[in-house]
Design a protein around this motif. Structure first.
Motif, PDB file in Angstrom:
ATOM      1  N   MET A  85       0.838  -1.188   0.000  1.00  0.00           N
ATOM      2  CA  MET A  85       0.000   0.000   0.000  1.00  0.00           C
ATOM      3  C   MET A  85       0.877   1.243   0.000  1.00  0.00           C
ATOM      4  O   MET A  85       1.833   1.310   0.752  1.00  0.00           O
ATOM      5  N   ASP A  86       0.487   2.206  -0.807  1.00  0.00           N
ATOM      6  CA  ASP A  86       1.247   3.447  -0.796  1.00  0.00           C
ATOM      7  C   ASP A  86       0.662   4.405   0.254  1.00  0.00           C
ATOM      8  O   ASP A  86      -0.361   4.117   0.878  1.00  0.00           O
ATOM      9  N   GLU A  87       1.327   5.531   0.425  1.00  0.00           N
ATOM     10  CA  GLU A  87       0.948   6.465   1.489  1.00  0.00           C
ATOM     11  C   GLU A  87      -0.475   6.990   1.317  1.00  0.00           C
ATOM     12  O   GLU A  87      -1.220   7.104   2.290  1.00  0.00           O
ATOM     13  N   ALA A  88      -0.873   7.289   0.095  1.00  0.00           N
ATOM     14  CA  ALA A  88      -2.222   7.808  -0.153  1.00  0.00           C
ATOM     15  C   ALA A  88      -3.284   6.785   0.240  1.00  0.00           C
ATOM     16  O   ALA A  88      -4.310   7.135   0.843  1.00  0.00           O
ATOM     17  N   GLU A  89      -3.041   5.518  -0.088  1.00  0.00           N
ATOM     18  CA  GLU A  89      -3.991   4.461   0.281  1.00  0.00           C
ATOM     19  C   GLU A  89      -4.070   4.307   1.798  1.00  0.00           C
ATOM     20  O   GLU A  89      -5.144   4.103   2.349  1.00  0.00           O
ATOM     21  N   LEU A  90      -2.905   4.382   2.458  1.00  0.00           N
ATOM     22  CA  LEU A  90      -2.891   4.269   3.916  1.00  0.00           C
ATOM     23  C   LEU A  90      -3.651   5.420   4.561  1.00  0.00           C
ATOM     24  O   LEU A  90      -4.426   5.217   5.501  1.00  0.00           O
ATOM     25  N   ARG A  91      -3.447   6.628   4.047  1.00  0.00           N
ATOM     26  CA  ARG A  91      -4.151   7.799   4.595  1.00  0.00           C
ATOM     27  C   ARG A  91      -5.659   7.696   4.366  1.00  0.00           C
ATOM     28  O   ARG A  91      -6.455   8.045   5.231  1.00  0.00           O
ATOM     29  N   ALA A  92      -6.060   7.198   3.199  1.00  0.00           N
ATOM     30  CA  ALA A  92      -7.483   7.012   2.911  1.00  0.00           C
ATOM     31  C   ALA A  92      -8.083   5.967   3.847  1.00  0.00           C
ATOM     32  O   ALA A  92      -9.177   6.154   4.383  1.00  0.00           O
ATOM     33  N   ARG A  93      -7.353   4.890   4.047  1.00  0.00           N
ATOM     34  CA  ARG A  93      -7.820   3.830   4.968  1.00  0.00           C
ATOM     35  C   ARG A  93      -7.929   4.365   6.387  1.00  0.00           C
ATOM     36  O   ARG A  93      -8.904   4.103   7.092  1.00  0.00           O
ATOM     37  N   LEU A  94      -6.952   5.144   6.797  1.00  0.00           N
ATOM     38  CA  LEU A  94      -6.958   5.737   8.135  1.00  0.00           C
ATOM     39  C   LEU A  94      -8.175   6.654   8.308  1.00  0.00           C
ATOM     40  O   LEU A  94      -8.834   6.635   9.346  1.00  0.00           O
ATOM     41  N   SER A  95      -8.488   7.406   7.284  1.00  0.00           N
ATOM     42  CA  SER A  95      -9.647   8.297   7.328  1.00  0.00           C
ATOM     43  C   SER A  95     -10.948   7.507   7.466  1.00  0.00           C
ATOM     44  O   SER A  95     -11.812   7.849   8.281  1.00  0.00           O
ATOM     45  N   ARG A  96     -11.081   6.433   6.687  1.00  0.00           N
ATOM     46  CA  ARG A  96     -12.284   5.593   6.763  1.00  0.00           C
ATOM     47  C   ARG A  96     -12.412   4.946   8.133  1.00  0.00           C
ATOM     48  O   ARG A  96     -13.502   4.883   8.706  1.00  0.00           O
ATOM     49  N   LEU A  97     -11.289   4.466   8.670  1.00  0.00           N
ATOM     50  CA  LEU A  97     -11.320   3.834   9.986  1.00  0.00           C
ATOM     51  C   LEU A  97     -11.688   4.852  11.066  1.00  0.00           C
ATOM     52  O   LEU A  97     -12.434   4.532  11.996  1.00  0.00           O
ATOM     53  N   GLY A  98     -11.168   6.066  10.936  1.00  0.00           N
ATOM     54  CA  GLY A  98     -11.498   7.108  11.899  1.00  0.00           C
ATOM     55  C   GLY A  98     -12.978   7.439  11.891  1.00  0.00           C
ATOM     56  O   GLY A  98     -13.595   7.616  12.944  1.00  0.00           O
ATOM     57  N   GLU A  99     -13.563   7.479  10.702  1.00  0.00           N
ATOM     58  CA  GLU A  99     -14.995   7.747  10.582  1.00  0.00           C
ATOM     59  C   GLU A  99     -15.809   6.616  11.209  1.00  0.00           C
ATOM     60  O   GLU A  99     -16.767   6.859  11.945  1.00  0.00           O
ATOM     61  N   GLU A 100     -15.415   5.388  10.928  1.00  0.00           N
ATOM     62  CA  GLU A 100     -16.116   4.235  11.508  1.00  0.00           C
ATOM     63  C   GLU A 100     -15.970   4.235  13.030  1.00  0.00           C
ATOM     64  O   GLU A 100     -16.917   3.918  13.754  1.00  0.00           O
ATOM     65  N   HIS A 101     -14.789   4.616  13.524  1.00  0.00           N
ATOM     66  CA  HIS A 101     -14.539   4.682  14.962  1.00  0.00           C
ATOM     67  C   HIS A 101     -15.482   5.701  15.617  1.00  0.00           C
ATOM     68  O   HIS A 101     -16.077   5.431  16.657  1.00  0.00           O
ATOM     69  N   ARG A 102     -15.630   6.864  14.985  1.00  0.00           N
ATOM     70  CA  ARG A 102     -16.541   7.898  15.511  1.00  0.00           C
ATOM     71  C   ARG A 102     -17.990   7.421  15.476  1.00  0.00           C
ATOM     72  O   ARG A 102     -18.764   7.666  16.405  1.00  0.00           O
ATOM     73  N   ASP A 103     -18.370   6.737  14.396  1.00  0.00           N
ATOM     74  CA  ASP A 103     -19.730   6.208  14.292  1.00  0.00           C
ATOM     75  C   ASP A 103     -20.005   5.191  15.388  1.00  0.00           C
ATOM     76  O   ASP A 103     -21.089   5.171  15.981  1.00  0.00           O
ATOM     77  N   LEU A 104     -19.021   4.332  15.645  1.00  0.00           N
ATOM     78  CA  LEU A 104     -19.183   3.341  16.709  1.00  0.00           C
ATOM     79  C   LEU A 104     -19.300   4.025  18.065  1.00  0.00           C
ATOM     80  O   LEU A 104     -20.082   3.595  18.917  1.00  0.00           O
ATOM     81  N   ASP A 105     -18.539   5.079  18.271  1.00  0.00           N
ATOM     82  CA  ASP A 105     -18.606   5.831  19.521  1.00  0.00           C
ATOM     83  C   ASP A 105     -20.023   6.352  19.743  1.00  0.00           C
ATOM     84  O   ASP A 105     -20.578   6.234  20.838  1.00  0.00           O
ATOM     85  N   ALA A 106     -20.619   6.902  18.694  1.00  0.00           N
ATOM     86  CA  ALA A 106     -21.992   7.415  18.784  1.00  0.00           C
ATOM     87  C   ALA A 106     -22.988   6.281  19.037  1.00  0.00           C
ATOM     88  O   ALA A 106     -23.908   6.418  19.849  1.00  0.00           O
ATOM     89  N   ALA A 107     -22.791   5.159  18.358  1.00  0.00           N
ATOM     90  CA  ALA A 107     -23.696   4.015  18.537  1.00  0.00           C
ATOM     91  C   ALA A 107     -23.599   3.461  19.955  1.00  0.00           C
ATOM     92  O   ALA A 107     -24.614   3.108  20.568  1.00  0.00           O
ATOM     93  N   ILE A 108     -22.389   3.402  20.479  1.00  0.00           N
ATOM     94  CA  ILE A 108     -22.184   2.906  21.839  1.00  0.00           C
ATOM     95  C   ILE A 108     -22.866   3.835  22.838  1.00  0.00           C
ATOM     96  O   ILE A 108     -23.551   3.382  23.756  1.00  0.00           O
ATOM     97  N   ALA A 109     -22.704   5.133  22.655  1.00  0.00           N
ATOM     98  CA  ALA A 109     -23.327   6.104  23.555  1.00  0.00           C
ATOM     99  C   ALA A 109     -24.848   5.993  23.505  1.00  0.00           C
ATOM    100  O   ALA A 109     -25.518   6.015  24.544  1.00  0.00           O
ATOM    101  N   ALA A 110     -25.402   5.837  22.305  1.00  0.00           N
ATOM    102  CA  ALA A 110     -26.847   5.723  22.164  1.00  0.00           C
ATOM    103  C   ALA A 110     -27.359   4.433  22.797  1.00  0.00           C
ATOM    104  O   ALA A 110     -28.372   4.439  23.501  1.00  0.00           O
TER     105      ALA A 110
END
Length: 65
Positions: free
Chosen positions: A1-26
């Motif tokens: 994986m190149d740097e751009a792919e890693l950064r894109a993956r990191l962004s997607r994971l961060g979004e999913e992490h935030r979504d899970l945080d909201a789901a857990i709180a709810a």
């Protein structure tokens, strides 16, 4: 994986992490919350956090001081 792919993956994971945080709180605030489902969401969130850290480590070069 190149740097751009890693950064894109990191962004997607961060979004999913935030979504899970909201789901857990709810779910935790809901009356009669399913403890097993809550535990599974928390474990998934921890796995995402670990994967995000692994990607961050890959993006930062090792510098021997």
């Amino acid at each position: 994986m190149d740097e751009a792919e890693l950064r894109a993956r990191l962004s997607r994971l961060g979004e999913e992490h935030r979504d899970l945080d909201a789901a857990i709180a709810a779910l935790a605030g809901a009356p009669g919350a399913d403890a097993l489902q809550l535990m599974r969401l928390k474990k998934r969130k921890l796995r995402l956090k670990d994967e995000m850290q692994l990607i961050r480590d890959m993006l930062i070069p090792d510098i021997i001081a």
